[in-house]
Design an enzyme around this catalytic site. Sequence first.
Site, PDB file in Angstrom:
ATOM      1  N   HIS A  26       0.878  -1.146  -0.029  1.00 38.13           N
ATOM      2  CA  HIS A  26       0.084   0.105   0.173  1.00 38.13           C
ATOM      3  C   HIS A  26       0.836   1.343   0.066  1.00 38.13           C
ATOM      4  O   HIS A  26       2.193   1.097   0.373  1.00 38.13           O
ATOM      5  CB  HIS A  26      -0.818   0.119   1.228  1.00 38.13           C
ATOM      6  CG  HIS A  26      -1.499  -1.114   1.580  1.00 38.13           C
ATOM      7  ND1 HIS A  26      -2.918  -1.000   1.214  1.00 38.13           N
ATOM      8  CD2 HIS A  26      -1.262  -2.249   2.128  1.00 38.13           C
ATOM      9  CE1 HIS A  26      -3.406  -2.264   1.852  1.00 38.13           C
ATOM     10  NE2 HIS A  26      -2.358  -2.921   2.353  1.00 38.13           N
ATOM     11  N   GLU A  91       2.391  -0.838   4.694  1.00 35.51           N
ATOM     12  CA  GLU A  91       2.147   0.586   4.068  1.00 35.51           C
ATOM     13  C   GLU A  91       3.604   1.085   3.945  1.00 35.51           C
ATOM     14  O   GLU A  91       4.464   1.003   4.812  1.00 35.51           O
ATOM     15  CB  GLU A  91       1.333   1.119   5.283  1.00 35.51           C
ATOM     16  CG  GLU A  91      -0.107   0.636   5.515  1.00 35.51           C
ATOM     17  CD  GLU A  91      -1.033   1.516   4.532  1.00 35.51           C
ATOM     18  OE1 GLU A  91      -0.514   2.266   3.665  1.00 35.51           O
ATOM     19  OE2 GLU A  91      -2.205   1.241   4.388  1.00 35.51           O
ATOM     20  N   HIS A 129      -2.699  -3.399  -3.636  1.00 34.67           N
ATOM     21  CA  HIS A 129      -3.942  -3.074  -2.846  1.00 34.67           C
ATOM     22  C   HIS A 129      -4.997  -2.802  -4.309  1.00 34.67           C
ATOM     23  O   HIS A 129      -6.088  -3.243  -4.281  1.00 34.67           O
ATOM     24  CB  HIS A 129      -4.163  -1.836  -2.186  1.00 34.67           C
ATOM     25  CG  HIS A 129      -5.356  -1.636  -1.284  1.00 34.67           C
ATOM     26  ND1 HIS A 129      -5.418  -0.900  -0.262  1.00 34.67           N
ATOM     27  CD2 HIS A 129      -6.312  -2.733  -1.210  1.00 34.67           C
ATOM     28  CE1 HIS A 129      -6.669  -0.966   0.271  1.00 34.67           C
ATOM     29  NE2 HIS A 129      -7.074  -2.209  -0.287  1.00 34.67           N
ATOM     30  N   ASP A 139      -3.442   2.167  -4.676  1.00 38.61           N
ATOM     31  CA  ASP A 139      -2.148   1.750  -4.145  1.00 38.61           C
ATOM     32  C   ASP A 139      -1.566   0.446  -4.672  1.00 38.61           C
ATOM     33  O   ASP A 139      -2.385  -0.268  -4.619  1.00 38.61           O
ATOM     34  CB  ASP A 139      -2.080   2.319  -2.655  1.00 38.61           C
ATOM     35  CG  ASP A 139      -3.058   1.491  -1.850  1.00 38.61           C
ATOM     36  OD1 ASP A 139      -4.314   1.288  -2.596  1.00 38.61           O
ATOM     37  OD2 ASP A 139      -2.939   1.150  -0.735  1.00 38.61           O
TER      38      ASP A 139
END
Length: 228
Positions: A26, A91, A129, A139
């Site tokens: 992400h 992330e 994602h 993303d």
Amino acid sequence: MQITPRPSPNFGPRRDGLTPSLIVLHYTAMPDPTEALERLCAPEHEVSAHYLLHRDGRVFQLVDEDQRAWHAGAGMWRGQDDINSRSVGIEIDNDGASPFSEPQLAQLDRLLPQIMQRWSIPMEGVIGHSDFAPDRKTDPGRRFPWTRLARQDLSIWPNDGEATPDEAAFMRQAAIFGYPTDAGCDAVLDALRQRFRPWATGPLDGRDMGIITDLANRFSVDLPAPIA
């Protein structure tokens, strides 16, 4: 590599005895990495990930890998839902419009093979994602360097080639590869291009067909392909 614990309360047990078979990448879509970290650890937001890669190269672990972090949301990959129970979420501190930093990419180069080895995740199990939620997510985005991972066998990359554009055939091959085709052709095509042809525009073309045909042939899922 040095990993800093920053526990988030936003997690739970993986469902149905599942263990990770995917790694989902992400971007945070926030300009301030400190705010992103706080959000991922704030109970009122009910979001988290297993790791956050700061732009300066720091690596934060928010949730243990054997637990279910809340990073994926609704979506489907290779005919399977509840991606949170099937994945490790990473992330990456990035606003979605800027290049990714070399320090954080270098840490990703180190982190990915460790996770892949721990859970026996193949390179085709490293996805974005946008791959499993193409109708609502973009993303890690068009600036993410998938080729860098592919050169290290940390993700897949299609062989060169072209085929005659055909929307129905494209959607069949997309389903065979793993995309959720109920999102529609435009969404699936955009997801494919974000990852493999990030600056391509226009209608479905021969290069798109060559890519999806190669991916479907080499990385097919053993499920019936839905008719588009």
